[in-house]
Motif scaffolding. Structure first.
Motif, PDB file in Angstrom:
ATOM      1  N   LYS A  12      86.386   2.448  54.245  1.00 12.91           N
ATOM      2  CA  LYS A  12      85.523   3.494  53.688  1.00 12.91           C
ATOM      3  C   LYS A  12      85.681   3.584  52.164  1.00 12.91           C
ATOM      4  O   LYS A  12      84.694   3.673  51.433  1.00 12.91           O
ATOM      5  CB  LYS A  12      85.856   4.848  54.328  1.00 12.91           C
ATOM      6  N   THR A  13      86.915   3.573  51.688  1.00 15.92           N
ATOM      7  CA  THR A  13      87.157   3.690  50.252  1.00 15.92           C
ATOM      8  C   THR A  13      86.574   2.502  49.501  1.00 15.92           C
ATOM      9  O   THR A  13      86.004   2.653  48.413  1.00 15.92           O
ATOM     10  CB  THR A  13      88.667   3.809  49.978  1.00 15.92           C
ATOM     11  N   SER A  14      86.681   1.318  50.063  1.00 19.27           N
ATOM     12  CA  SER A  14      86.125   0.124  49.414  1.00 19.27           C
ATOM     13  C   SER A  14      84.608   0.225  49.309  1.00 19.27           C
ATOM     14  O   SER A  14      84.018  -0.152  48.287  1.00 19.27           O
ATOM     15  CB  SER A  14      86.520  -1.134  50.201  1.00 19.27           C
ATOM     16  N   ILE A  15      83.964   0.723  50.357  1.00 20.90           N
ATOM     17  CA  ILE A  15      82.510   0.873  50.330  1.00 20.90           C
ATOM     18  C   ILE A  15      82.099   1.892  49.267  1.00 20.90           C
ATOM     19  O   ILE A  15      81.129   1.683  48.522  1.00 20.90           O
ATOM     20  CB  ILE A  15      81.987   1.276  51.717  1.00 20.90           C
ATOM     21  N   LEU A  16      82.837   3.007  49.166  1.00 17.42           N
ATOM     22  CA  LEU A  16      82.532   3.999  48.134  1.00 17.42           C
ATOM     23  C   LEU A  16      82.700   3.397  46.731  1.00 17.42           C
ATOM     24  O   LEU A  16      81.921   3.695  45.821  1.00 17.42           O
ATOM     25  CB  LEU A  16      83.426   5.225  48.285  1.00 17.42           C
ATOM     26  N   ALA A  17      83.712   2.553  46.557  1.00 15.39           N
ATOM     27  CA  ALA A  17      83.924   1.919  45.257  1.00 15.39           C
ATOM     28  C   ALA A  17      82.761   0.989  44.914  1.00 15.39           C
ATOM     29  O   ALA A  17      82.274   0.967  43.769  1.00 15.39           O
ATOM     30  CB  ALA A  17      85.242   1.149  45.253  1.00 15.39           C
ATOM     31  N   MET A  18      82.299   0.216  45.889  1.00 17.23           N
ATOM     32  CA  MET A  18      81.153  -0.668  45.651  1.00 17.23           C
ATOM     33  C   MET A  18      79.883   0.140  45.362  1.00 17.23           C
ATOM     34  O   MET A  18      79.067  -0.241  44.522  1.00 17.23           O
ATOM     35  CB  MET A  18      80.947  -1.585  46.855  1.00 17.23           C
ATOM     36  N   MET A  19      79.740   1.262  46.072  1.00 18.55           N
ATOM     37  CA  MET A  19      78.606   2.138  45.826  1.00 18.55           C
ATOM     38  C   MET A  19      78.626   2.654  44.386  1.00 18.55           C
ATOM     39  O   MET A  19      77.605   2.686  43.698  1.00 18.55           O
ATOM     40  CB  MET A  19      78.638   3.311  46.804  1.00 18.55           C
ATOM     41  N   GLY A  20      79.817   3.059  43.922  1.00 17.64           N
ATOM     42  CA  GLY A  20      79.949   3.543  42.556  1.00 17.64           C
ATOM     43  C   GLY A  20      79.584   2.486  41.526  1.00 17.64           C
ATOM     44  O   GLY A  20      78.954   2.781  40.508  1.00 17.64           O
ATOM     45  N   GLU A  21      79.956   1.238  41.798  1.00 21.73           N
ATOM     46  CA  GLU A  21      79.615   0.146  40.876  1.00 21.73           C
ATOM     47  C   GLU A  21      78.104  -0.059  40.813  1.00 21.73           C
ATOM     48  O   GLU A  21      77.539  -0.296  39.742  1.00 21.73           O
ATOM     49  CB  GLU A  21      80.318  -1.140  41.312  1.00 21.73           C
ATOM     50  N   ARG A  22      77.459   0.006  41.966  1.00 21.31           N
ATOM     51  CA  ARG A  22      75.999  -0.143  41.997  1.00 21.31           C
ATOM     52  C   ARG A  22      75.322   1.000  41.240  1.00 21.31           C
ATOM     53  O   ARG A  22      74.391   0.801  40.468  1.00 21.31           O
ATOM     54  CB  ARG A  22      75.498  -0.164  43.442  1.00 21.31           C
ATOM     55  N   PHE A  23      75.787   2.211  41.483  1.00 22.53           N
ATOM     56  CA  PHE A  23      75.157   3.379  40.867  1.00 22.53           C
ATOM     57  C   PHE A  23      75.368   3.420  39.355  1.00 22.53           C
ATOM     58  O   PHE A  23      74.562   3.994  38.629  1.00 22.53           O
ATOM     59  CB  PHE A  23      75.692   4.664  41.500  1.00 22.53           C
ATOM     60  N   ALA A  24      76.475   2.845  38.894  1.00 20.72           N
ATOM     61  CA  ALA A  24      76.769   2.867  37.458  1.00 20.72           C
ATOM     62  C   ALA A  24      75.695   2.142  36.653  1.00 20.72           C
ATOM     63  O   ALA A  24      75.497   2.423  35.465  1.00 20.72           O
ATOM     64  CB  ALA A  24      78.138   2.245  37.188  1.00 20.72           C
ATOM     65  N   ASP A  25      75.003   1.204  37.280  1.00 19.56           N
ATOM     66  CA  ASP A  25      73.975   0.431  36.586  1.00 19.56           C
ATOM     67  C   ASP A  25      72.593   1.057  36.688  1.00 19.56           C
ATOM     68  O   ASP A  25      71.625   0.505  36.171  1.00 19.56           O
ATOM     69  CB  ASP A  25      73.914  -0.993  37.167  1.00 19.56           C
TER      70      ASP A  25
END
Length: 319
Positions: A12-25
């Protein structure tokens, strides 16, 4: 409001981290994450949330009123002073966070509409908090999720949160009313998990100039004894990290299979670990091994997955 559902170690934490990277752009939204477990309690989560919301309004400078709204956010948002907490003042978490932000609704709606961007809040570690804090945060999220343009992604162990709700409010069904949609993380594929562990063990053995084959057999897809106690990639990584740190320091000769089994026992059956270290080297005859097996199986019977634990115990004693 979306629930990212999975047990501990499912990613779950890894998915949230990837989501954050996508949203940052993305220029069309604002996003931030809160680690509820690191924050430690509901008032701290509430304070982080309000500070981040106020920061977004200030960055956007919506209608030039962000400063006033920030003051109102902290006035009505139920923020509990850190000084009060450190001074030992008793804090009623539930009451503090149930102060409704409805009085701010018009101002918040005006600002979010003027900004024209969605605000996405990710909250992790909620199910690791005490039940009262977890439920207080859920209710905070439930209220704010009603505001336009504000959305939440909650990483959660659904069974644990439902148990907390039942324990505190007597209503396990409340989770269905709070979380609008759930995205379940599937369990790891056994073939993929076995391949990852075997590949990592092969690399470790090559680095230490050890024979990997006996250890690799523990992670055979069909009947691997070691695979029975490695239910997720997180557990697999911890196993390999521990072996990679300890084995270069161990005196020769090093037997990789025995080291893997001992580490599995240390993590999965910690009450058996001292027994194994003390008696296994002495169990050189059938009677001694039989007595050790009996003691270990008794400990394994208390494990949440007793059959899996028993498989590892038999592999260890039979080695």
């Amino acid at each position: 409001m979306l629930g990212l559902v999975g047990a501990a170690g499912t990613g779950k934490t890894s998915i949230l981290a990837m989501m954050g990277e996508r949203f940052a752009d993305r220029a069309d939204l604002h996003a931030f994450a809160i680690d509820a477990w690191a924050a430690a309690d509901a008032p701290a989560v509430n304070e982080i949330f309000l500070r981040e919301i106020a920061r977004i309004f200030e960055v956007e400078n919506a209608l030039g009123t962000a400063g006033k709204v920030r003051e109102r956010l902290f006035e009505l948002g139920g923020v509990v002073s850190a000084v009060a907490r450190l001074a030992g003042v008793k804090v009623d978490v539930k009451s503090a966070l149930e102060q409704s932000p409805d009085a701010l609704r018009d101002q918040v709606v005006t600002l979010t509409t003027a900004i024209g961007k969605r605000i996405v809040v990710a909250i992790d570690g909620l199910d690791r908090l005490p039940p009262l804090d977890a439920i207080a945060i859920l209710k905070l999220v439930q209220r704010w999720a009603r505001f336009p343009y504000i959305g939440f992604v909650i990483a959660m162990d659904r069974d644990q949160l439902a148990h907390n709700l039942q324990r505190i409010d007597g209503d396990a069904d409340a989770l269905d009313r709070i979380v609008g949609m759930e995205l379940a993380i599937p369990p790891p594929d056994r073939l993929m998990l076995a391949a990852w562990v075997r590949g990592a063990l092969t690399e470790l053995a090559a680095a230490l100039e050890l024979d990997p084959d006996p250890a690799l057999a523990l992670f055979a897809v069909e009947d691997g004894a070691g695979l029975a106690l490695v239910p997720s990639l997180r557990h697999a990584k911890r196993l390999l990290n521990a072996l990679g740190a300890a084995l270069p320091l161990a005196p020769p000769p090093i037997e990789l299979r025995a080291a893997v089994l001992l580490e599995l026992v240390r993590v999965a059956l910690p009450t058996a670990y001292p027994l194994v270290l003390d008696r296994l080297p002495l169990a050189t005859d059938a009677i001694a091994r039989g007595a050790l097996t009996t003691d270990l199986l008794r400990i394994a019977a208390a494990h949440p997955r007793p059959e899996a634990a028993a498989i590892v115990v038999r592999a260890l004693v039979g080695s």
